[in-house]
Motif scaffolding. Structure first.
Motif, PDB file in Angstrom:
ATOM      1  N   GLU A  95       0.668  -1.740   0.076  1.00 25.44           N
ATOM      2  CA  GLU A  95      -0.393  -0.102  -0.083  1.00 25.44           C
ATOM      3  C   GLU A  95       0.931   0.893  -0.166  1.00 25.44           C
ATOM      4  O   GLU A  95       0.258   2.283  -0.507  1.00 25.44           O
ATOM      5  N   LEU A  96       1.907   1.248   0.555  1.00 21.91           N
ATOM      6  CA  LEU A  96       3.362   2.399   1.014  1.00 21.91           C
ATOM      7  C   LEU A  96       3.584   2.787  -0.076  1.00 21.91           C
ATOM      8  O   LEU A  96       3.537   3.402  -0.705  1.00 21.91           O
ATOM      9  N   PHE A  97       4.239   0.816  -0.916  1.00 24.65           N
ATOM     10  CA  PHE A  97       4.452   1.820  -2.369  1.00 24.65           C
ATOM     11  C   PHE A  97       3.745   1.995  -3.876  1.00 24.65           C
ATOM     12  O   PHE A  97       3.702   2.972  -4.217  1.00 24.65           O
ATOM     13  N   ALA A  98       2.441   1.161  -3.332  1.00 28.39           N
ATOM     14  CA  ALA A  98       0.813   1.601  -4.434  1.00 28.39           C
ATOM     15  C   ALA A  98       0.845   3.303  -4.302  1.00 28.39           C
ATOM     16  O   ALA A  98       0.555   4.226  -5.475  1.00 28.39           O
ATOM     17  N   TYR A  99       0.977   3.852  -3.351  1.00 33.79           N
ATOM     18  CA  TYR A  99       0.682   5.164  -3.060  1.00 33.79           C
ATOM     19  C   TYR A  99       1.634   6.494  -3.875  1.00 33.79           C
ATOM     20  O   TYR A  99       1.886   7.667  -4.201  1.00 33.79           O
ATOM     21  N   LEU A 100       3.277   5.849  -3.687  1.00 36.64           N
ATOM     22  CA  LEU A 100       4.158   6.640  -3.937  1.00 36.64           C
ATOM     23  C   LEU A 100       5.135   6.505  -4.905  1.00 36.64           C
ATOM     24  O   LEU A 100       4.980   7.738  -5.822  1.00 36.64           O
ATOM     25  N   THR A 101       4.620   5.467  -6.557  1.00 37.95           N
ATOM     26  CA  THR A 101       4.973   4.689  -7.017  1.00 37.95           C
ATOM     27  C   THR A 101       4.316   5.965  -8.280  1.00 37.95           C
ATOM     28  O   THR A 101       5.229   6.601  -9.153  1.00 37.95           O
ATOM     29  N   PRO A 102       3.214   6.452  -8.184  1.00 39.85           N
ATOM     30  CA  PRO A 102       2.074   6.815  -9.549  1.00 39.85           C
ATOM     31  C   PRO A 102       3.283   7.996  -9.309  1.00 39.85           C
ATOM     32  O   PRO A 102       3.456   9.378 -11.055  1.00 39.85           O
ATOM     33  N   GLY A 103       4.431   8.541  -8.520  1.00 41.05           N
ATOM     34  CA  GLY A 103       4.461   9.909  -9.306  1.00 41.05           C
ATOM     35  C   GLY A 103       6.158   9.784  -9.405  1.00 41.05           C
ATOM     36  O   GLY A 103       6.650  10.345 -10.110  1.00 41.05           O
ATOM     37  N   MET A 104       6.361   8.539  -9.686  1.00 41.59           N
ATOM     38  CA  MET A 104       7.820   8.212 -10.408  1.00 41.59           C
ATOM     39  C   MET A 104       7.824   7.395 -11.641  1.00 41.59           C
ATOM     40  O   MET A 104       6.290   7.706 -12.296  1.00 41.59           O
ATOM     41  N   THR A 105       8.831   8.340 -12.581  1.00 39.84           N
ATOM     42  CA  THR A 105       9.039   7.615 -13.666  1.00 39.84           C
ATOM     43  C   THR A 105       8.847   5.962 -14.155  1.00 39.84           C
ATOM     44  O   THR A 105       9.062   5.561 -13.093  1.00 39.84           O
ATOM     45  N   ARG A 106       8.680   4.928 -15.019  1.00 41.00           N
ATOM     46  CA  ARG A 106       8.244   4.087 -15.893  1.00 41.00           C
ATOM     47  C   ARG A 106      10.779   3.925 -15.197  1.00 41.00           C
ATOM     48  O   ARG A 106      10.236   2.789 -14.404  1.00 41.00           O
ATOM     49  N   ARG A 107      11.170   4.267 -14.918  1.00 44.83           N
ATOM     50  CA  ARG A 107      12.605   3.368 -14.306  1.00 44.83           C
ATOM     51  C   ARG A 107      12.547   4.192 -13.235  1.00 44.83           C
ATOM     52  O   ARG A 107      12.968   2.789 -12.634  1.00 44.83           O
ATOM     53  N   GLU A 108      12.340   4.655 -12.458  1.00 47.71           N
ATOM     54  CA  GLU A 108      11.903   4.410 -11.361  1.00 47.71           C
ATOM     55  C   GLU A 108      10.814   3.670 -10.339  1.00 47.71           C
ATOM     56  O   GLU A 108      11.752   2.753  -9.611  1.00 47.71           O
ATOM     57  N   LYS A 109      10.316   2.921 -10.941  1.00 53.27           N
ATOM     58  CA  LYS A 109       8.830   2.066 -10.491  1.00 53.27           C
ATOM     59  C   LYS A 109       9.428   0.968 -10.199  1.00 53.27           C
ATOM     60  O   LYS A 109       9.739   0.150  -9.636  1.00 53.27           O
ATOM     61  N   LYS A 110      10.712   0.993 -11.812  1.00 50.81           N
ATOM     62  CA  LYS A 110      11.107  -0.550 -12.341  1.00 50.81           C
ATOM     63  C   LYS A 110      12.026  -0.547 -10.958  1.00 50.81           C
ATOM     64  O   LYS A 110      12.469  -1.856 -10.292  1.00 50.81           O
ATOM     65  N   TYR A 111      13.145   0.142 -10.614  1.00 49.97           N
ATOM     66  CA  TYR A 111      14.161   0.186  -9.421  1.00 49.97           C
ATOM     67  C   TYR A 111      13.002  -0.593  -8.287  1.00 49.97           C
ATOM     68  O   TYR A 111      13.911  -0.928  -7.658  1.00 49.97           O
ATOM     69  N   VAL A 112      12.533   0.077  -7.422  1.00 50.37           N
ATOM     70  CA  VAL A 112      11.489   0.571  -6.767  1.00 50.37           C
ATOM     71  C   VAL A 112      11.356  -1.165  -6.531  1.00 50.37           C
ATOM     72  O   VAL A 112      11.330  -2.213  -5.290  1.00 50.37           O
TER      73      VAL A 112
END
Length: 258
Positions: A95-112
């Protein structure tokens, strides 16, 4: 949120608040379920924690004691809360990552997401490692007293001692994965990580000394060895990543008509 706003990928403040509240409720429900599971298993968990004390009782008078009437119930609640946080961690982390990742780029999401996938088993492995070494620590620390003395341990303090060891080793096992993620995001270079290996080794030694008895060199070595190995693996992975990032892409072959 309007269609135009959604198309721009921007959420208004009210939308952020509703999203945070919805995900916080899900995380809270999962935590309550985990606490209920922990409360149901608290007696079995306490039996595992009590095993080193029972082993001491074979050679001397040793026992866990409660200072207050509500001490046993308070201890079960503490064990239930500790277990609930661990059991529900996949849900509240998601839930935490799902809330934070929309503001990230595709590359950042992949690494997170890659870090999340690696951190979970590393944290569990670290916690299990802490459970494996804490009986030896209890034996060594209690061994400083004479066989004619009684080892009467405060149950709440004893459980806190074990939980600190378990959490410390669990978090320590996750740190190398965090270093790799920071490198992939361009925040920490492999060169800088490699140049600070002496400081890192000293930090690992100090951490191992803090979570193990001062006189038990073997336990300190058993804690420091896997941490140093994981740190070395993190350096190797970041080296490979930085070399690939610096390698220019091969030019594509194109066919030319004569």
């Amino acid at each position: 949120m309007t269609t135009a706003t959604a198309a721009r990928g921007v959420m208004p403040l009210a939308g952020h608040i509703r999203e945070a509240r919805r995900r916080a409720v899900r995380a809270a429900v999962s935590l309550l379920v985990g606490i209920a599971i922990g409360f149901a298993l608290s007696d079995q968990i306490l039996d595992i924690l009590r095993a080193p004390v029972e082993e001491l009782a074979l050679t001397r008078q040793a026992s866990l004691n409660f200072e207050t009437v509500t001490g046993a119930f308070d201890l079960e609640l503490k064990i239930a809360l500790f277990t609930g946080v661990i059991v529900s961690s996949p849900v509240w982390l998601r839930e935490l990552f799902a809330y934070l990742t929309p503001g990230m780029t595709r590359r950042e999401k992949k690494y997170v997401y890659g870090f999340s996938a690696a951190a979970a088993p590393l944290f569990v492995a670290g916690c299990l490692f802490g459970f494996a070494i804490f009986p030896r620590m209890v034996s060594v620390l209690a061994g400083f007293s004479s066989d004619q003395d009684s080892t009467i341990l405060n149950a709440s303090y004893y459980v806190d001692f074990v939980m600190k060891i378990v959490l410390a080793t669990g978090i320590a096992f996750v740190l190398p994965a965090l270093l790799v993620m920071l490198n992939c995001l361009g925040i920490l270079s492999a060169r800088r990580l490699r140049s600070s290996w002496r400081i890192s080794i000293v930090a690992i030694a100090l951490f191992s000394a803090l979570v193990t008895p001062a006189a038990d060199v073997l336990s300190m070595f058993l804690v420091a060895l896997p941490m140093a190995t994981l740190f070395g693996a993190a350096i190797a992975i970041t080296e490979v990543h930085d070399r690939r990032a610096l390698t220019p892409p091969k030019p594509e072959l194109s066919s030319c008509s004569a």
